[in-house]
Design an enzyme around this catalytic site. Structure first.
Site, PDB file in Angstrom:
ATOM      1  N   SER A 184       0.651  -1.228  -0.145  1.00  9.89           N
ATOM      2  CA  SER A 184      -0.017  -0.086  -0.063  1.00  9.89           C
ATOM      3  C   SER A 184       0.738   1.242   0.059  1.00  9.89           C
ATOM      4  O   SER A 184       0.463   2.366  -0.608  1.00  9.89           O
ATOM      5  CB  SER A 184      -0.845   0.101   1.066  1.00  9.89           C
ATOM      6  OG  SER A 184      -0.213  -0.070   2.308  1.00  9.89           O
ATOM      7  N   HIS A 212      -5.293  -3.927  -1.593  1.00  2.89           N
ATOM      8  CA  HIS A 212      -5.324  -2.968  -2.625  1.00  2.89           C
ATOM      9  C   HIS A 212      -5.387  -3.530  -3.857  1.00  2.89           C
ATOM     10  O   HIS A 212      -5.086  -2.671  -4.944  1.00  2.89           O
ATOM     11  CB  HIS A 212      -4.008  -1.964  -2.337  1.00  2.89           C
ATOM     12  CG  HIS A 212      -4.213  -1.118  -1.124  1.00  2.89           C
ATOM     13  ND1 HIS A 212      -4.582   0.240  -1.348  1.00  2.89           N
ATOM     14  CD2 HIS A 212      -3.729  -1.187   0.344  1.00  2.89           C
ATOM     15  CE1 HIS A 212      -4.582   0.783  -0.021  1.00  2.89           C
ATOM     16  NE2 HIS A 212      -4.204  -0.218   0.548  1.00  2.89           N
ATOM     17  N   LYS A 243     -12.689  -0.066   0.144  1.00  7.96           N
ATOM     18  CA  LYS A 243     -11.660   0.748  -0.763  1.00  7.96           C
ATOM     19  C   LYS A 243     -12.447   0.484  -1.966  1.00  7.96           C
ATOM     20  O   LYS A 243     -13.145   1.423  -2.272  1.00  7.96           O
ATOM     21  CB  LYS A 243     -10.072  -0.076  -0.531  1.00  7.96           C
ATOM     22  CG  LYS A 243      -9.609  -0.018   0.697  1.00  7.96           C
ATOM     23  CD  LYS A 243      -8.061  -0.385   0.521  1.00  7.96           C
ATOM     24  CE  LYS A 243      -7.431  -0.216   1.992  1.00  7.96           C
ATOM     25  NZ  LYS A 243      -7.861  -0.844   3.199  1.00  7.96           N
TER      26      LYS A 243
END
Length: 395
Positions: A184, A212, A243
């Site tokens: 990340s 991610h 996310k």
């Protein structure tokens, strides 16, 4: 005599943060998380959000959330193992398993909870965890909770991983190799095919935290395992729902055996109330959207490549990112924070990431480009990076 309730020792530590120039106050914005937000009373371009696909304020997700609230209420009222397991929780797991091309999915309340709950449940005394040195804080914390032994290998260094395996594999019952899918802070991707090959050679399990990579890599955001075509060869694939998918939650994808065991031993499942209906309803809609089109992931990558190219031309060090995460590495901690403040004064919110989140001397502005940004917004952001960089004599 000092009053213990004044927490004097914490006041001293807070003062130290102020002296080092790394003390901060929480930013506050009003309204939804969009490409431009009203932050502390001023409109700014948002380059700090994990809302990769622009789903956090998507009309279809909002509509699905409202419908779920109308049918199921605002909370599930219990842990899943008692009476907090609604049919929509089961549906989300089914839809996610189909999306991920895996046998089964176990839902958790957050990605952090996945790592805190799953790692300790799948290894025991007499086992070994081998973890990448740059793995996320939640993996480090999750590993600490496990009764197994732990060791690390140098970041993305396959030779070092094999060295550890040669030295230690035959001393343990089970070995679990853990890596982030996408790291990340730098945006680089794990060398997953090589890791899986080694895991199979040495009879180890693999565990990938794809926080991610979810919604970003692979076909329409199916993740790092899909990106490398490793279905059925990664035992535990962790994804977040907070996310790219824009809501909240996490999940572990893998075999039915994984799901059966975690439903008995995943502590956040046993001891923490299940996800609220609004979140689950919105998430089912989000996954179905991704299964129906690649337009969101296409737009994300188009924007990310556009921004990176323009920023690179200014002469900034953007590291080795292979994803939309674009670090602008400044170095010095206080200078990085100053740079972030000046960007904000000029209408761009790029959050400063400094020690202890990243190693000392590698402070950076981590720019998060999303599918929601327009090219005009990205152009304005680049112009601001140029202006501030020149003012501070960084470029």
């Amino acid at each position: 005599m000092s009053n213990v309730h004044e927490l004097g020792y914490l006041k001293e530590k807070i003062q130290e943060l102020k002296d080092q120039g790394v003390y901060r106050e929480l930013p506050v914005y009003d309204g939804a998380n969009e490409a431009e937000i009203n932050l502390n009373g001023k409109m700014v371009i948002n380059l700090s959000s994990n809302n990769y696909l622009g789903f956090a304020n998507h009309p279809k997700l909002k509509e699905a959330a409202i419908k779920a609230v109308e049918k199921y209420g605002v909370g599930s009222g219990a842990v899943r193992t008692i009476v907090g397991n609604m049919d929509i929780h089961e549906e989300l797991e089914r839809v996610l398993a189909e999306f991920k091309r895996e046998e089964a999915v176990m839902l958790f309340q957050s990605g952090f909870n996945c790592n805190a709950g799953a790692i300790q449940a799948i290894v025991d005394k007499g086992d070994l965890i081998i973890s990448d040195s740059l793995n996320h804080a939640s993996i480090i914390d999750g590993a600490r909770l496990a009764k197994s032994d732990k060791t690390v290998f140098k970041h993305s260094d396959i030779k070092d991983l094999e060295r550890v395996l040669k030295e230690k594999r035959d001393q343990y019952n089970n070995v679990l190799i853990i890596t982030d899918g996408v790291f990340s802070m730098d945006g680089d991707v794990a060398k997953l095919p090589e890791i899986v090959d080694l895991a199979e050679k040495y009879n180890c399990m693999t565990y990938v935290d794809d926080a991610h990579g979810s919604g970003v890599l692979g076909e329409s955001g199916r993740g790092t395992v899909d990106h490398f075509g490793l279905h059925g060869r990664v035992d535990f694939s962790i994804g977040t729902l907070s996310k790219a998918l824009g809501v909240v939650g996490g999940y572990v994808a893998g075999s039915k055996t994984m799901k059966e065991w975690l439903s008995h031993r995943g502590r956040p499942i046993l001891f923490s109330t299940s996800l609220p209906p609004a979140a689950v309803g919105a998430l089912i809609e989000a996954v179905k959207l991704l299964m129906s089109t690649t337009e969101y992931t296409d737009r994300l990558w188009d924007n990310a490549n556009y921004f990176k190219e323009k920023l690179g031309k200014l002469g900034y060090n953007t590291g080795h990112s292979e994803t939309p995460i674009t670090p602008v590495i400044i170095g010095d901690e206080a200078e990085t924070i100053e740079f972030s403040k000046k960007l904000l004064e000029n209408g761009v919110f790029g959050s400063a990431i400094v020690f202890p989140t990243v190693p000392k001397g590698t402070g950076r502005i981590r720019c998060m480009v999303t599918a929601g940004h327009t090219k005009e917004q990205l152009d304005r952001a680049v112009e601001t990076f140029k202006k501030v960089g020149e003012e501070m004599k960084l470029i």
